[in-house]
Design a protein around this motif. Structure first.
Motif, PDB file in Angstrom:
ATOM      1  N   TYR A   5       0.512  10.326  -2.725  1.00 49.63           N
ATOM      2  CA  TYR A   5       0.507   9.038  -2.019  1.00 49.63           C
ATOM      3  C   TYR A   5      -0.459   9.035  -0.843  1.00 49.63           C
ATOM      4  CZ  TYR A   5       4.086   7.161  -5.017  1.00 49.63           C
ATOM      5  OH  TYR A   5       4.758   6.692  -6.116  1.00 49.63           O
ATOM      6  N   TYR A  12      -4.355   1.985  -2.722  1.00 49.85           N
ATOM      7  CA  TYR A  12      -3.051   1.555  -3.245  1.00 49.85           C
ATOM      8  C   TYR A  12      -3.002   0.044  -3.524  1.00 49.85           C
ATOM      9  CZ  TYR A  12       1.894   0.840  -3.945  1.00 49.85           C
ATOM     10  OH  TYR A  12       3.103   0.466  -4.508  1.00 49.85           O
ATOM     11  N   TYR A  16      -1.986  -4.053  -6.584  1.00 49.99           N
ATOM     12  CA  TYR A  16      -1.505  -5.424  -6.390  1.00 49.99           C
ATOM     13  C   TYR A  16      -2.611  -6.449  -6.635  1.00 49.99           C
ATOM     14  CZ  TYR A  16       2.940  -4.066  -4.141  1.00 49.99           C
ATOM     15  OH  TYR A  16       4.202  -3.582  -3.876  1.00 49.99           O
ATOM     16  N   ALA A  53      10.230   3.557   2.231  1.00 47.22           N
ATOM     17  CA  ALA A  53       9.053   3.816   1.392  1.00 47.22           C
ATOM     18  C   ALA A  53       8.181   2.560   1.351  1.00 47.22           C
ATOM     19  CB  ALA A  53       9.458   4.280  -0.007  1.00 47.22           C
ATOM     20  N   CYS A  54       7.842   2.079   2.541  1.00 46.42           N
ATOM     21  CA  CYS A  54       7.153   0.785   2.694  1.00 46.42           C
ATOM     22  C   CYS A  54       5.706   0.814   2.245  1.00 46.42           C
ATOM     23  CB  CYS A  54       7.231   0.343   4.152  1.00 46.42           C
ATOM     24  SG  CYS A  54       6.394   1.488   5.289  1.00 46.42           S
ATOM     25  N   GLY A  55       5.133   1.995   2.071  1.00 48.61           N
ATOM     26  CA  GLY A  55       3.742   2.081   1.627  1.00 48.61           C
ATOM     27  C   GLY A  55       2.804   1.392   2.600  1.00 48.61           C
ATOM     28  N   LEU A  59       4.367  -5.592   0.698  1.00 48.43           N
ATOM     29  CA  LEU A  59       5.532  -6.476   0.556  1.00 48.43           C
ATOM     30  C   LEU A  59       6.283  -6.614   1.871  1.00 48.43           C
ATOM     31  CD1 LEU A  59       6.854  -5.473  -2.996  1.00 48.43           C
ATOM     32  CD2 LEU A  59       5.383  -7.401  -2.356  1.00 48.43           C
ATOM     33  N   LEU A  70       9.526   2.468   6.916  1.00 48.42           N
ATOM     34  CA  LEU A  70       9.568   3.945   6.947  1.00 48.42           C
ATOM     35  C   LEU A  70       8.843   4.458   5.710  1.00 48.42           C
ATOM     36  CD1 LEU A  70      12.398   6.379   7.744  1.00 48.42           C
ATOM     37  CD2 LEU A  70      11.503   6.407   5.415  1.00 48.42           C
ATOM     38  N   ASP A  71       8.030   5.469   5.912  1.00 46.80           N
ATOM     39  CA  ASP A  71       7.358   6.106   4.781  1.00 46.80           C
ATOM     40  C   ASP A  71       7.068   7.552   5.154  1.00 46.80           C
ATOM     41  OD1 ASP A  71       5.846   4.723   2.144  1.00 46.80           O
ATOM     42  OD2 ASP A  71       5.056   6.691   2.719  1.00 46.80           O
ATOM     43  N   GLN A  72       6.915   8.383   4.131  1.00 46.66           N
ATOM     44  CA  GLN A  72       6.607   9.794   4.390  1.00 46.66           C
ATOM     45  C   GLN A  72       5.105   9.995   4.628  1.00 46.66           C
ATOM     46  OE1 GLN A  72       7.398  12.043   0.804  1.00 46.66           O
ATOM     47  NE2 GLN A  72       5.687  11.101  -0.262  1.00 46.66           N
ATOM     48  N   ASP A  93      11.835  10.569   6.060  1.00 47.14           N
ATOM     49  CA  ASP A  93      12.222  10.921   4.694  1.00 47.14           C
ATOM     50  C   ASP A  93      13.341   9.995   4.225  1.00 47.14           C
ATOM     51  OD1 ASP A  93      12.913  12.109   2.329  1.00 47.14           O
ATOM     52  OD2 ASP A  93      13.588  14.005   3.204  1.00 47.14           O
ATOM     53  N   ALA A  94      13.115   9.363   3.078  1.00 47.60           N
ATOM     54  CA  ALA A  94      14.097   8.423   2.524  1.00 47.60           C
ATOM     55  C   ALA A  94      15.431   9.093   2.219  1.00 47.60           C
ATOM     56  CB  ALA A  94      13.531   7.816   1.231  1.00 47.60           C
ATOM     57  N   PHE A  95      15.424  10.423   2.078  1.00 47.98           N
ATOM     58  CA  PHE A  95      16.658  11.125   1.732  1.00 47.98           C
ATOM     59  C   PHE A  95      17.398  11.644   2.970  1.00 47.98           C
ATOM     60  CE2 PHE A  95      13.657  11.877  -1.859  1.00 47.98           C
ATOM     61  CZ  PHE A  95      14.250  10.959  -2.725  1.00 47.98           C
ATOM     62  N   HIS A 111       9.456  -0.376  -5.427  1.00 44.64           N
ATOM     63  CA  HIS A 111       8.675   0.559  -6.232  1.00 44.64           C
ATOM     64  C   HIS A 111       8.834   1.997  -5.755  1.00 44.64           C
ATOM     65  CE1 HIS A 111       6.655  -3.433  -6.649  1.00 44.64           C
ATOM     66  NE2 HIS A 111       7.032  -3.157  -7.869  1.00 44.64           N
ATOM     67  N   HIS A 115      11.145   5.731  -9.142  1.00 43.14           N
ATOM     68  CA  HIS A 115      10.496   7.047  -9.236  1.00 43.14           C
ATOM     69  C   HIS A 115      11.489   8.194  -9.040  1.00 43.14           C
ATOM     70  CE1 HIS A 115       6.461   5.508  -9.502  1.00 43.14           C
ATOM     71  NE2 HIS A 115       6.583   4.822  -8.389  1.00 43.14           N
TER      72      HIS A 115
HETATM   73  C1  LIG Z   1       4.824   3.298  -5.218  1.00 49.60           C
HETATM   74  S1  LIG Z   1       4.737   3.381  -3.456  1.00 49.60           S
HETATM   75  C2  LIG Z   1       5.580   1.884  -2.981  1.00 49.60           C
HETATM   76  C3  LIG Z   1       5.075   1.319  -1.678  1.00 49.60           C
HETATM   77  C4  LIG Z   1       5.648  -0.047  -1.288  1.00 49.60           C
HETATM   78  N1  LIG Z   1       7.068  -0.013  -1.118  1.00 49.60           N
HETATM   79  C5  LIG Z   1       5.266  -1.106  -2.293  1.00 49.60           C
HETATM   80  O1  LIG Z   1       6.122  -1.571  -3.047  1.00 49.60           O
HETATM   81  O2  LIG Z   1       4.092  -1.491  -2.314  1.00 49.60           O
HETATM   82  C6  LIG Z   1       5.915   4.620  -3.099  1.00 49.60           C
HETATM   83  C7  LIG Z   1       5.971   5.002  -1.629  1.00 49.60           C
HETATM   84  O3  LIG Z   1       7.062   5.903  -1.442  1.00 49.60           O
HETATM   85  C8  LIG Z   1       6.710   6.805  -0.430  1.00 49.60           C
HETATM   86  N2  LIG Z   1       7.623   7.935  -0.542  1.00 49.60           N
HETATM   87  C9  LIG Z   1       7.756   8.796  -1.590  1.00 49.60           C
HETATM   88  N3  LIG Z   1       8.732   9.687  -1.344  1.00 49.60           N
HETATM   89  C10 LIG Z   1       9.241   9.389  -0.108  1.00 49.60           C
HETATM   90  C11 LIG Z   1      10.278   9.947   0.701  1.00 49.60           C
HETATM   91  N4  LIG Z   1      11.016  10.986   0.285  1.00 49.60           N
HETATM   92  N5  LIG Z   1      10.518   9.398   1.906  1.00 49.60           N
HETATM   93  C12 LIG Z   1       9.779   8.332   2.357  1.00 49.60           C
HETATM   94  N6  LIG Z   1       8.783   7.769   1.617  1.00 49.60           N
HETATM   95  C13 LIG Z   1       8.525   8.284   0.405  1.00 49.60           C
HETATM   96  C14 LIG Z   1       5.251   7.122  -0.722  1.00 49.60           C
HETATM   97  O4  LIG Z   1       4.580   7.690   0.378  1.00 49.60           O
HETATM   98  C15 LIG Z   1       4.750   5.734  -1.116  1.00 49.60           C
HETATM   99  O5  LIG Z   1       4.223   5.048   0.008  1.00 49.60           O
END
Ligand SMILES: C[S@@+](CC[C@H](N)C(=O)[O-])C[C@H]1O[C@@H](n2cnc3c(N)ncnc32)[C@H](O)[C@@H]1O
Length: 195
Positions: A5, A12, A16, A53-55, A59, A70-72, A93-95, A111, A115
């Motif tokens: 990522y 990225y 879209y 995981a806002c990327g 959105l 929040l994103d990693q 971390d989402a977890f 999204h 995963h």
């Molecule tokens: C497919 S992108 C989706 C981004 C955004 N939410 C969107 O819909 O456009 C997945 C995102 O999840 C983040 N991600 C993956 N594992 C993560 C974790 N354990 N904690 C936080 N973010 C995570 C990645 O860095 C990436 O930005």
């Protein structure tokens, strides 16, 4: 996945916007449906929301309320911060969400859920329900040309190749999997469930 990522962040939004490697991809109705998805998200009731995981914030910018993303990936967050200056953004971390129980009214995630493998899903759902009473999940709709789950080979502009686990959802199935909820959006490309 973090490495993937981070590497993908600058390109990225091409997914879209149908640019770059996605410019030649046939996606019937994609643009129109993306606009409808953005309107559906903007129509959610106002809420203090954590976008997990806002990327790049693509959105996030349409979510109503006081928003924290929040994103990693710092690379993703850098783009999100520029795009949505009204929101707060934090690396995490989402977890293991760095927030107290009940700190938000809503967790939104797009999204990302699709995963996760089974044990990651349980971890994420426990964290999401710990920090907010409501969860809104946006993900990829099941399509005739797709298996329900697959390992995808993703190639980036630099030619690097990555294996990514990915699921596709019927809206009602996703609602049932999340323990019940309202289908907010159900299209050919995207589904949104509010649980
Ligand atoms: C497919 S992108 C989706 C981004 C955004 N939410 C969107 O819909 O456009 C997945 C995102 O999840 C983040 N991600 C993956 N594992 C993560 C974790 N354990 N904690 C936080 N973010 C995570 C990645 O860095 C990436 O930005």
């Amino acid at each position: 996945m973090r490495e993937y990522y981070d590497a993908r962040a600058p390109e990225y939004d091409d997914w879209y916007l149908g640019r770059g490697l996605f410019s030649k991809r046939e996606r019937l109705g994609w643009k129109r449906e993306l606009k409808a998805l953005e309107r559906a998200l903007a129509s959610l009731p106002w809420a203090h929301t954590l976008d997990v995981a806002c990327g790049t914030g693509f959105l996030t910018q349409h979510l109503p309320g006081e928003i924290v993303g929040l994103d990693q990936s710092e690379q993703m967050l850098g783009i999100a911060r520029e795009r949505v200056p009204t929101a707060g953004f934090i690396a995490g971390d989402a977890f293991a969400l760095p927030f107290a129980d009940g700190a938000f009214e809503r967790v939104f995630t797009a999204h990302f859920y699709g995963h996760l493998d089974q044990s990651e899903r349980a971890l994420f759902l426990a964290e999401a329900t710990r920090v907010a009473p409501e969860l809104v999940v946006c993900d990829a709709a099941l399509r005739p040309d797709r298996e329900r789950e697959e390992i995808q080979e993703r190639v980036l502009e630099d030619g690097s190749s990555w294996q990514v686990y990915k699921r596709f959802f019927g809206a009602e199935e996703l609602a049932a999997e999340l323990g019940g909820g309202e289908v907010v959006f159900s299209g050919d490309w995207f589904v949104v469930v509010r649980a």
